[in-house]
Design an enzyme around this catalytic site. Structure first.
Site, PDB file in Angstrom:
ATOM      1  N   GLN A 176       0.824  -1.209   0.000  1.00 46.16           N
ATOM      2  CA  GLN A 176       0.000   0.000   0.000  1.00 46.16           C
ATOM      3  C   GLN A 176       0.859   1.261   0.000  1.00 46.16           C
ATOM      4  O   GLN A 176       2.076   1.200   0.133  1.00 46.16           O
ATOM      5  CB  GLN A 176      -0.915  -0.021   1.225  1.00 46.16           C
ATOM      6  N   HIS A 233       0.432   5.661   1.252  1.00 45.55           N
ATOM      7  CA  HIS A 233      -0.373   6.705   1.879  1.00 45.55           C
ATOM      8  C   HIS A 233      -0.194   8.019   1.130  1.00 45.55           C
ATOM      9  O   HIS A 233       0.873   8.276   0.565  1.00 45.55           O
ATOM     10  CB  HIS A 233       0.035   6.906   3.337  1.00 45.55           C
ATOM     11  N   GLU A 254       4.107   7.758   8.602  1.00 35.96           N
ATOM     12  CA  GLU A 254       3.872   6.657   9.527  1.00 35.96           C
ATOM     13  C   GLU A 254       5.201   6.174  10.096  1.00 35.96           C
ATOM     14  O   GLU A 254       6.263   6.433   9.522  1.00 35.96           O
ATOM     15  CB  GLU A 254       3.187   5.523   8.746  1.00 35.96           C
ATOM     16  N   HIS A 294       4.816   0.228   0.741  1.00 36.10           N
ATOM     17  CA  HIS A 294       5.227  -0.507   1.927  1.00 36.10           C
ATOM     18  C   HIS A 294       4.190  -1.553   2.295  1.00 36.10           C
ATOM     19  O   HIS A 294       3.039  -1.507   1.850  1.00 36.10           O
ATOM     20  CB  HIS A 294       5.430   0.446   3.112  1.00 36.10           C
ATOM     21  N   ARG A 313      -4.628   0.700  -1.433  1.00 37.09           N
ATOM     22  CA  ARG A 313      -4.145  -0.668  -1.595  1.00 37.09           C
ATOM     23  C   ARG A 313      -3.633  -0.853  -3.021  1.00 37.09           C
ATOM     24  O   ARG A 313      -4.369  -0.696  -3.994  1.00 37.09           O
ATOM     25  CB  ARG A 313      -5.284  -1.639  -1.274  1.00 37.09           C
TER      26      ARG A 313
END
Length: 308
Positions: free
Chosen positions: A93, A95, A112, A169, A189
């Protein structure tokens, strides 16, 4: 002010089963939980305070109405803190970065970080890709050359990994992780190994959105973390990262410690047990240390803390 305890929120996942429930002692969790939210101020999914005088109020309520606990008025609550125990590989996925997120009405992108509480021997994660540009990326996808495309990073117990927005990642089975993410709760995704749910359906992919966010900068695919350790009596403090998104600190407590910090801290016990201000704490407990609050710790334990 004293510390305030919060009840975690179970989060079901196709890759979850009993690991989170058993490792962290969350006996009231159902089966199929892949992660728990230790701290969240998301609308409709905000963690609930267990301590007087705020018992029953959500973290979002406290952030809006009791800034004396935090000292950050006129800001949005910055993060979601999770405990993650995958029993299968997560989807690959990406972000959104700030530019992409703002198009969707969010104030920030989604950086993250992962602290590996436990990692099996030989464990690794998906961390970046080998495509030089979008043309090369799409060619690999079209030809189903996922092994040529995906880059991996070996991980060990005690490692900290930073995942900037735009990085391809995936967490894989074999690890138990303390996760910090900016509160923009969007994930695209990219690839899911053609897995099917209980009804025989593959999960939805967000390929075009993911590609729109993807970074091709090789520097973004290096885990450039420089922990800063400070030694105190009965305690080692490690600051893994301190940037505009969050500051993440580990306390390794081996006796009686006085902890002093001017900013609020979101604290989670990830190993061991002990006391905070003479209250018993153990693995899986989550507590807010309000701003300008001095606390007493005692025991043999590891506590992860996040603030901004």
């Amino acid at each position: 002010m004293s510390v305030l305890f919060f009840k975690p929120i179970p989060r079901p996942a196709i890759w979850g089963h009993t690991l989170v429930k058993e490792y962290f002692g969350y006996d009231d969790f159902p089966l199929g939980i892949g992660q728990s939210w230790s701290f969240s101020a998301q609308e409709g999914a905000s963690t609930v305070c267990l301590s007087d005088p705020y018992q029953g109020q959500t973290l979002l309520d406290l952030w809006k109405n009791h800034q004396e606990l935090f000292g950050h008025p006129h800001e949005d609550f910055p993060v979601i803190i999770s405990l993650v125990g995958p029993e299968d590989d997560l989807s690959i996925q990406v972000h959104p970065n700030a530019e992409h997120a703002k198009k969707l009405g969010f104030p920030t992108g989604k950086n993250e970080g992962w602290y590996f509480i436990e990692a099996e021997s030989g464990a690794n994660i998906v961390y970046g890709h080998h495509a030089a540009n979008e043309t090369e990326l799409r060619q690999c996808i079209q030809e189903n050359r996922w092994d040529d495309l995906i880059q991996h990073l070996d991980v060990h117990s005690g490692d900290f990994v930073y995942l900037p927005a735009g990085l391809l990642h995936a967490l894989r089975k074999g690890s138990i992780v303390y996760e910090i993410q900016q509160a923009t709760d969007i994930t695209y995704r990219f690839y899911d190994y053609h897995r099917k749910d209980e009804y025989g359906h593959e999960r939805e992919l967000h390929m075009e959105e993911a590609i729109d966010c993807l970074s091709y900068n090789p520097e973004d695919m290096k885990n450039q973390i420089h922990p800063v350790e400070t030694y105190y009596q009965n305690c080692i403090q490690t600051v893994f990262i301190a940037n505009d998104s969050f500051t993440v600190t580990k306390l390794e407590v081996t006796g009686e410690v006085e902890y002093i910090h001017t900013n609020y801290q979101l604290a989670t016990v990830v190993k061991g047990q002990g006391k905070v201000n003479n209250q018993d704490i153990k693995v899986g407990d989550n507590f807010l240390i309000p701003t300008h609050t001095h606390i007493q710790l005692n025991g043999q334990m590891t506590i992860m803390m996040t603030t901004k």
